[in-house]
Enzyme design. Structure first.
Site, PDB file in Angstrom:
ATOM      1  N   PRO A 161       0.774  -1.248   0.000  1.00 23.84           N
ATOM      2  CA  PRO A 161       0.000   0.000   0.000  1.00 23.84           C
ATOM      3  C   PRO A 161       0.806   1.298   0.000  1.00 23.84           C
ATOM      4  CG  PRO A 161       0.017  -0.928   2.191  1.00 23.84           C
ATOM      5  CD  PRO A 161       0.730  -1.918   1.304  1.00 23.84           C
ATOM      6  N   CYS A 162       1.466   1.561  -1.112  1.00 26.54           N
ATOM      7  CA  CYS A 162       2.230   2.804  -1.228  1.00 26.54           C
ATOM      8  C   CYS A 162       1.318   4.028  -1.229  1.00 26.54           C
ATOM      9  CB  CYS A 162       3.118   2.766  -2.471  1.00 26.54           C
ATOM     10  SG  CYS A 162       2.255   2.384  -4.000  1.00 26.54           S
TER      11      CYS A 162
END
Length: 163
Positions: free
Chosen positions: A128-129
């Site tokens: 989850p950047c």
């Protein structure tokens, strides 16, 4: 020799190209994504190889899944791998700044390097950047576009209707 396959899954963000190396997810790319590899590197198309990934993505977009449980192959430098591992520890619905993530890695002052590694994340959404923001909370950059980043953050904050 590594066998690479791919498929394309529908999502609220548009088509997602899923790539696997020897059956293990190694890429998730959006259309018009920055740093997206060329199509010729994705291998043969095999829609049956990604059932678990597509089921979990569907549950995530429907607001029913908060943590992915998918084996991954993440290829990158040791620093990038550390950043990507740290991204996976950011809880659903939370955000950190690039500086906070650098601090967590024991490298205060490396926020720019963290940002560059974040931008090279080969498995967006699942790693989850999108949960990393500017120090002032602004939505600075996202390989898939800031609009998609906003959508993902709104989804995780429960701000989207799932009707």
């Amino acid at each position: 020799m590594t066998r690479r396959t791919h498929s394309v899954a529908d999502s609220p963000l548009g088509p997602l190209t899923l790539v696997a190396d020897d059956g293990v997810l190694s890429g998730l790319y959006m259309t018009e994504q920055r740093h997206r590899p060329g199509e010729s590197s994705f291998g043969e198309r095999d829609p049956m190889a990604f059932e678990q990934v597509t089921e979990q993505l569907k549950a995530y977009f429907e607001g029913e899944l908060t943590r992915f449980d998918i084996p991954l192959v993440l290829t990158g430098t040791p620093f990038r791998q550390r950043v990507w591992a740290a991204l996976q520890e950011i809880p659903f619905g939370s955000v950190l700044s690039y500086g906070q993530l650098a601090d967590r890695l024991g490298q205060p002052g490396a926020s720019r390097a963290v940002g560059l590694a974040n931008g090279r994340n080969p498995v967006g959404i699942i790693v989850p950047c999108h949960r990393v923001v500017g120090s002032d909370g602004s939505l600075t950059g996202y390989g898939g576009g800031v609009g998609r980043k906003q959508y993902l953050l709104n989804l995780e904050r429960g701000l989207l209707s799932h009707t």
